[in-house]
Design an enzyme around this catalytic site. Structure first.
Site, PDB file in Angstrom:
ATOM      1  N   LYS A 195      -7.249   1.185  -3.433  1.00  0.00           N
ATOM      2  CA  LYS A 195      -6.789   0.623  -2.151  1.00  0.00           C
ATOM      3  C   LYS A 195      -6.879   1.678  -1.035  1.00  0.00           C
ATOM      4  CE  LYS A 195      -4.552  -1.644   1.062  1.00  0.00           C
ATOM      5  NZ  LYS A 195      -5.353  -2.472   1.970  1.00  0.00           N
ATOM      6  N   LYS A 213      -1.270   6.261   9.379  1.00  0.00           N
ATOM      7  CA  LYS A 213      -0.508   6.337   8.128  1.00  0.00           C
ATOM      8  C   LYS A 213      -1.455   6.210   6.923  1.00  0.00           C
ATOM      9  CE  LYS A 213       1.087   3.132   5.895  1.00  0.00           C
ATOM     10  NZ  LYS A 213       1.567   1.896   5.295  1.00  0.00           N
ATOM     11  N   THR A 218       0.869  -1.177   0.000  1.00  0.00           N
ATOM     12  CA  THR A 218       0.000   0.000   0.000  1.00  0.00           C
ATOM     13  C   THR A 218       0.902   1.222   0.000  1.00  0.00           C
ATOM     14  OG1 THR A 218      -1.709  -1.169   1.216  1.00  0.00           O
ATOM     15  CG2 THR A 218      -1.774   1.242   1.292  1.00  0.00           C
TER      16      THR A 218
END
Lengths: 291, 291, 291, 291
Positions: free
Chosen positions: B169, B238, B93
């Site tokens: 994503k 994050k 990711t």
């Protein structure tokens, strides 16, 4: 059972139909008489005043909001006229403050109040498949349980305090609105990179979010199909307001609800109050300059 | 197929295992050598440098974040050493800005890059049931499709632009975080009225929100069971940061993500960075004075 | 002039004092009689009912909020009893919705309504230095102007529509609350780096923000001196609520007001409702784990 | 004193001018040579490389942002070439993370770093009236104090840690942005009731908010005079980003900064990045449908 039924909007009508079909005797009242006349044709008696609907064993109310409920139930003198031992089954979505006031007034008149707000649209109501959140004195809930079994697919008991049912209903609607907003922002984000929102939502509602709320609303957002409205945006604003005022009364900050309120106001300001509340997704688009 | 595999954390290890079991020849590299040694016992070759993993037909990378990917893939000289015709399959990711930079660097070296981030935890990866979002040049995607079929339960093709997979994503993770926050605020609201959060979430995840994200996370929130962490809160911060920076790069305001960021920071400030990110729900409780 | 004066809280008392000193004849009414008795000693007549205060040329009201004004002015029958030609000068801070309702009711009874909310605390009122926002029919404003000259240091005329004065008052209070929040967040940010909030605020209120709101409130924030309250936090929440409801009635999203509301609720939940509203700054500290 | 000066934008040019006028010997460097040539005409030496500006007693840098400072100061080898005992006076607005990195690099090379960001625009700089926030080793600050006395109207000492000056500068800019947003929302609220924003802001900046930030920006908002830009909106977005990242590094939630970021992004998405950052006020208008 001898039942009074007050409030024959889309939801109320579907509920009253099912009670009649199940063999109950209904006395119905509605602000505008047309809906009541339709039910008369199906065998219901039509009340001239709300108070007449409080003459049976159970009175059911399904009115638009606090103001309508105040006018029809509290200001009409209906409670004072209620038959001793009657149970009032309140199925509308109401503010927790107003439910608190209702409880006080019912206590004053010695009437049992059972809160029974529902999840589901009129078509689900017609199919008898609503999810019903029920809370009130145990004996009163037991009395109306056979009716709840007719009206819904499942009853979720929430104890003796009607405020609990009201709070869960409000929290649920707030979660639906949050899901719409999350999809709307995600769609704008994807769009910013050239990803079709429909593709994004197809993937997400086919995997992590494969549940009714996301699938139904996701499809509407993907197609920007906001009319006809399944649930009008201005009513969504009202419901988010119920969450905010419930939170305020118990000093619970709800930052997501605050964002929802601001965005729904923006949608209102752009004339989208009568469209479906998934039009909330267009606010994220507008802010990103995608229109 | 001769495959290089870089990054043997929980996810990477599960993926590499499955490739070995499916009969592929692997050359693996990992920053700390223990994980690589385990795979050597299963028949993998162990690379001394990342560049060696770029000597086969396909190189797969599954590193922690932008910084790790930059260090191991860009700064190591691996791309310059890549075998002509190799396809790099990036499964981590990553930020959209960094994917943009990766694309430029791969173009410079004439290497095909396919972005293939995934939805699913290590146990799902081990079971070969991940949902894989795949985007890259059609021919390159076709070449790695047999590997994707081994690694995931389903591949969702997203066209030729790897940024599309990265964006989906990021949007998906943002939607999960939003669902957690919505449940957390609702739980605090219900609690304010004396409703057990567990009861609220049981009802909502049993009806409107009967999908994996809500059921799994709802259970954790209801029980305030934040340890062991399924996904650590500081990683959630994050990921929300990835949504915000993706939005910034395309000028898409994301007010829900802004709320999430503030609340995750509050959780961090209270020492909850290593707990599960459902601990976000405790921020709503704390703010409401419910602890 | 023969003046009725209703509402003798801290502000009202100071205003009535000044009118008496200026030689006007006052008939005063207050919910609790003590304050009225004090004024009787200074030469005022004491009304037994609010209606008696509507028997002169001008009636001035300075009540706590919408609810008090509704009870004392609308529900008491005072308007029906008003002397023909009387001007009602409403100086309280009221919601725009309620001012709209007041206007309708005054129109119905043929009474001129001038809205004249003020900026300034009781000590400023006592010194005759309030800033007064005045709006209403030109002739009525002209009639009360000599009184406004006694009561305030400066009158800011806002035209014929009383809602204009109400809106400016609400906007001003919202701006003060925003200034407090901005200082509170900045103080927490500085504190995070080891900078004394007092030093930060000394610099900023000595340069860019050298104006009364920042200097006064900045000093309280720097010293965390929230008691005694100059303006109680729960009243601040009420005032931010006035901004939000005014915005809602005209479909104006106010995201800063939404943040303020959430943070003020957090402060309330932590028992700070009776402290000064600069205690809002402690919410930023708490969220950052600085306590 | 023999001074190196790096960065001759509007601000840097004004500062260097004043140093020359005060009789200091300057060696200047600028990315584009034109500005340096102008100063050569005034008696400055022109450096061919940034390192040459580190050959005197003091080097002053006033570059656009982190990236420019990194390129010109860190990546150019200037620090390695610095004369022993030199003090580097950094006057740009930089992120706290980057100041931390600068400190480490200066420590490594044994060079004293004094952070001295400023409040004030180029015209204020030209008049020698800036407010300077100075922090660094006491002896180094003492050495540059005579220069600070030339460059600014007042120096606000902030101790030995340069991060303190950086944090106060960032907090100050965040407070300015918050003031603009508060005025913008208030203006939209007033407009919703038909009140001229200019009238609202005239009253508020004439009373409670009679300080430079509110008066200057309030005038621009009232007239919607966003060009020519005094401070460009996209730089405002950068500065709010500095507040957010500073907050993140110390785990301080800044919900006002989050709102600002979203609204500035909306403005960017609508093409307002090069207008003055008071154009933020138009976001509130747009959202309320007032255009």
């Amino acid at each position: 059972m001898q039942i009074g039924f007050i409030g024959l909007g889309h939801m109320g009508k579907a509920l009253a139909d099912n009670l009649l079909k199940a063999g109950h005797r209904l006395t119905v009242w509605n602000r505008s008489p047309e809906a009541a006349e339709e039910l008369r044709a199906q065998g219901a008696a039509v009340a001239r005043e709300p108070a007449e609907a409080f003459a049976g064993e159970v009175a059911i109310s399904m009115l638009a909001d606090d103001a309508a409920t105040r006018a029809v139930i509290l200001d009409s003198g209906a409670l004072a006229a209620a038959r001793p031992g009657l149970v009032h089954l309140g199925m509308a979505t109401l503010s927790t403050d107003f439910v608190g006031e209702l409880l006080e007034r019912h206590r004053h008149h010695g009437i049992a109040y059972v809160a029974a707000p529902v999840f589901g649209r009129p078509d689900v109501a017609a199919a008898g498949q609503l999810n019903i959140l029920a809370a009130g004195p145990a004996e009163a809930v037991a009395r109306v349980q056979p009716l709840l079994d007719v009206l819904g697919g499942r009853t979720w008991p929430l104890g003796e305090d009607p405020l609990h049912a009201a709070a869960v209903k409000i929290a649920g609607n707030f979660m639906i609105a949050s899901a719409i907003e999350a999809m709307g922002e995600s769609a704008a984000l994807a769009q910013g990179f050239g990803v079709e929102p429909g593709r994004l939502l197809e993937i997400l509602t086919g995997t992590l979010f494969a549940c009714p709320v996301y699938r139904n609303y996701g499809g509407m957002i993907a197609e920007r199909r906001y009319e006809p409205a399944a649930f009008r945006l201005r009513l969504g604003l009202k419901d988010v307001g119920l969450a905010l005022s419930a939170g305020q009364s118990r000093q619970v900050p709800l930052p997501f609800a605050s964002v929802l309120r601001d965005n729904l106001l923006e949608a209102m300001a752009h004339g989208e109050g009568e469209r479906d509340w998934t039009a909330l997704a267009d606010v994220a688009r507008r802010r990103a300059g995608q229109d």
